[in-house]
Design a protein around this motif. Sequence first.
Motif, short mmCIF file in Angstrom:
data_model
loop_
_atom_site.label_atom_id
_atom_site.label_comp_id
_atom_site.label_asym_id
_atom_site.label_seq_id
_atom_site.Cartn_x
_atom_site.Cartn_y
_atom_site.Cartn_z
N GLY A 155 -5.56 -16.19 -9.28
CA GLY A 155 -6.54 -15.11 -9.39
C GLY A 155 -7.15 -14.71 -8.07
O GLY A 155 -8.23 -14.11 -8.01
N GLN A 156 -6.46 -14.99 -6.96
CA GLN A 156 -6.95 -14.66 -5.63
C GLN A 156 -6.40 -13.30 -5.19
O GLN A 156 -5.34 -12.88 -5.64
N PRO A 157 -7.11 -12.62 -4.27
CA PRO A 157 -6.54 -11.38 -3.73
C PRO A 157 -5.28 -11.69 -2.93
O PRO A 157 -5.19 -12.72 -2.26
N LEU A 158 -4.30 -10.80 -3.02
CA LEU A 158 -3.03 -11.03 -2.33
C LEU A 158 -3.20 -10.84 -0.84
O LEU A 158 -3.87 -9.91 -0.38
N SER A 159 -2.59 -11.72 -0.09
CA SER A 159 -2.67 -11.68 1.37
C SER A 159 -1.37 -12.20 1.95
O SER A 159 -0.68 -13.02 1.32
N ASN A 160 -1.03 -11.74 3.16
CA ASN A 160 0.16 -12.22 3.86
C ASN A 160 -0.15 -13.38 4.79
O ASN A 160 0.73 -13.86 5.50
N ARG A 161 -1.41 -13.85 4.78
CA ARG A 161 -1.81 -14.89 5.72
C ARG A 161 -1.60 -16.28 5.12
O ARG A 161 -2.05 -16.56 4.01
N GLY A 180 -2.17 -0.06 -8.48
CA GLY A 180 -2.02 -1.19 -7.57
C GLY A 180 -1.42 -0.86 -6.23
O GLY A 180 -1.30 -1.75 -5.37
N PHE A 181 -1.03 0.40 -5.99
CA PHE A 181 -0.55 0.82 -4.68
C PHE A 181 -1.77 1.32 -3.90
O PHE A 181 -2.16 2.48 -4.02
N THR A 182 -2.38 0.45 -3.14
CA THR A 182 -3.66 0.79 -2.51
C THR A 182 -3.51 1.97 -1.56
O THR A 182 -2.45 2.17 -0.94
N ARG A 197 -3.93 13.90 -6.48
CA ARG A 197 -4.02 13.23 -7.79
C ARG A 197 -2.96 12.13 -7.93
O ARG A 197 -3.22 11.08 -8.53
N ILE A 198 -1.77 12.38 -7.38
CA ILE A 198 -0.72 11.35 -7.43
C ILE A 198 -1.14 10.13 -6.62
O ILE A 198 -1.00 8.99 -7.08
N ASN A 199 -1.66 10.35 -5.41
CA ASN A 199 -2.11 9.22 -4.59
C ASN A 199 -3.22 8.43 -5.28
O ASN A 199 -3.22 7.19 -5.26
N GLU A 200 -4.14 9.11 -5.93
CA GLU A 200 -5.24 8.43 -6.63
C GLU A 200 -4.72 7.64 -7.83
O GLU A 200 -5.16 6.51 -8.09
N ALA A 201 -3.76 8.21 -8.56
CA ALA A 201 -3.19 7.51 -9.71
C ALA A 201 -2.39 6.28 -9.26
O ALA A 201 -2.45 5.22 -9.90
N LEU A 202 -1.67 6.40 -8.17
CA LEU A 202 -0.92 5.25 -7.64
C LEU A 202 -1.88 4.14 -7.22
O LEU A 202 -1.58 2.95 -7.40
N ASP A 203 -3.01 4.52 -6.68
CA ASP A 203 -4.02 3.53 -6.30
C ASP A 203 -4.48 2.75 -7.53
O ASP A 203 -4.65 1.52 -7.48
N ASP A 212 0.86 -1.19 0.00
CA ASP A 212 0.00 0.00 0.00
C ASP A 212 0.89 1.23 0.00
O ASP A 212 2.11 1.14 -0.13
N GLN A 213 0.28 2.39 0.12
CA GLN A 213 1.04 3.64 0.05
C GLN A 213 1.42 4.13 1.44
O GLN A 213 0.59 4.20 2.34
N ASP A 214 2.69 4.47 1.60
CA ASP A 214 3.20 5.20 2.75
C ASP A 214 4.12 6.26 2.18
O ASP A 214 5.28 5.98 1.87
N ASN A 215 3.63 7.48 2.00
CA ASN A 215 4.43 8.51 1.37
C ASN A 215 4.14 9.89 1.92
O ASN A 215 3.19 10.09 2.70
N GLY A 216 4.99 10.84 1.55
CA GLY A 216 4.83 12.22 1.99
C GLY A 216 5.57 13.15 1.05
O GLY A 216 6.25 12.71 0.12
#
Length: 644
Positions: free
Chosen positions: A604-610, A426-428, A417-423, A389-393
């Motif tokens: 084709g599954q959602p990515l998970s760390n579990r 694939g950078f949620t 707009r940058i945060n929305e485009a990154l989303d 996901d996104q962690d930025n500033g």
Amino acid sequence: MSKNDGFAAVGKTAVMQNIQGTMHFLLRYAPFNQMELSHLAQMVEQCRLRFYAAGDPIVGPGDGTIEDVYIVKQGLVLGQRPTQSGDGLETTQEIAPGECFPVAAMVSERATRSHYIAAEDTFCLQLGRAAFVRTYNQSEAFRDFALRGVSSLVGQVHQQVQLQAAETLGAQYSLETRLNILASANPVTCRSGISLRAAVKLMHEHHVGSLVMVDDSDYPIGIFTLRDLRRVIADGSGDLQQPLDELMTPDPIHLPPTATAFDAALTMTRKQIAHICVVEMGRLVGVLSERDLFSLQRVDLVHLARTISAAPHIDSLVELREEIAHLIDNMLAHGANPEQLTHIITQLNDHTVARVIELMIEEHGDPGVPFTWLVFGSEGRREQALLTDQDNGMLFEAGSPEEAEQIRQRLLPLARRINEALDRCGFTLCNGNIMASNPELCLSRQEWLRRFMGIIQNPTRDNLMHSSIFFDLRSVWGPSEGCRQLSEALLQMIEGNSLFQHMMAANALRHPPPIGRFRDFIVARLGADKDTLDLKVEGLMPFVEGVRILALAHGISECNTLERLRQLGARGVLKPQAAAAYEEAYDFIQMTRMQLHQRQKRAGQPLSNRLDPDTLNQLDRRILRESFRQAQRLQTSLGVRYQL
């Protein structure tokens, strides 16, 4: 046949059945499944089966030099050592069926440092010193395990991962293609007696990465590669006039021209080599390199990075992002390790972020203010996997609070707009709003310094959580000088603040590894996550957070966890052996996580760390448990260091 002869025959049959049964059991576990059957059979013949009731001591420091090694056949054995306070014993090992103890003490011909106790009714195979030494001398696989322990098994796992990836890409890579088509038809060769200087010159003139030494019949008797050359230079073990015979790898592995690319892939993986000679009727007819093998329709990293950096619009970036999962399979097939893979993913992510910023500026106009795009967390550490996901500033320079506010208002619309485009790429979006579009994270350098100072001087629960995100930072776009100055100031603030270090250390212990006291992993019991554990939060974060505090407390500016570990070991903050063990454990958990993501992506599954640990094979499960145990040891040492 006499009655006694009949009893003898029955007894012999029973013994043979017992040996076969024991071999069948051991062949389920490493390193025994890597041993030649004749060596394993001879070892089993010398084993005695011993029973220990729950609570029985098996062997300990007071028993003197170790004379027997034990292999758990059924049950569970605990390895225990004195606590730091010296007022009792704590469990440091849980030894399950198929595992051995105390091997290191046997090899070193000393007493064991641990007390080994049966945790439940347990059967062990007891192997005496003479039989151990015989097996050690006969079997390379057993000897490697005896010298390196679980570390020797990690290599097997990496080989399996590489093979699985190669199999996944089999159709694309035409792995059924015969070697007489793939291999270079005119291999560069030399004869015995050639000097290193002449050999390197020959390789340079023919633009090849390997040189095969042949005899008078053109049969390969040795091979020298660029990897060997790097080793010679690094070790300082050779001079340019030294005969190549002393530096080459003798008796190179070879296959016939009728063998397939898959045969070559299998051989390269098993033997951990990058070149195979092709021999027909006792004569060298070709050489196949790893690069040749996987050159068919392969994704090129440099090409993909350049394509991302030149993408004409966001939709193109979205499509290109799908290529990264394929690239990871490709790199796994090439034998890339998790550190290399996360660096590759992070590099491609950096290119994507930079291109998104440029496209948004082109589309919505330049704000007219220089700024730096900061990334935090896993991206700041260059440890990103496919799931992120996104962690930025944003960072900028301003001469006054008023000017800072004016600049902020000009930058925030672009940041959104940058945060929305990154989303879209694939950078949620971050659930905690750790994004540049948050006014509290679009700051001048002085404002960032004040924010960091506030976190350090007032270590509340929220501030400690923020420190675990913000204190792994770097710049990916724009001027980098401001970020460098910010990082230097941060180190100075933390180095001299023992109270904050203590609070950070306490915070680093909040995620214990998911292993129970007796054998089982600790998994979720309810809900959608039932029977799973979190590889990132419970597996990787104990290392990330423990190593971070030690690095910051000792003025280490590097953010990457593995680099921090190496520097901590080099400086003596951690014992080099412990640092290496932590590095290997972290590396294995990261590999397990990346494999999980690849399987989810292909399905084709959602990515998970579990992860459900019951889906792992015996070897992976064993090493994952030991890797979590290393995280536990790091946390224990952190608790002792900071008196927690």
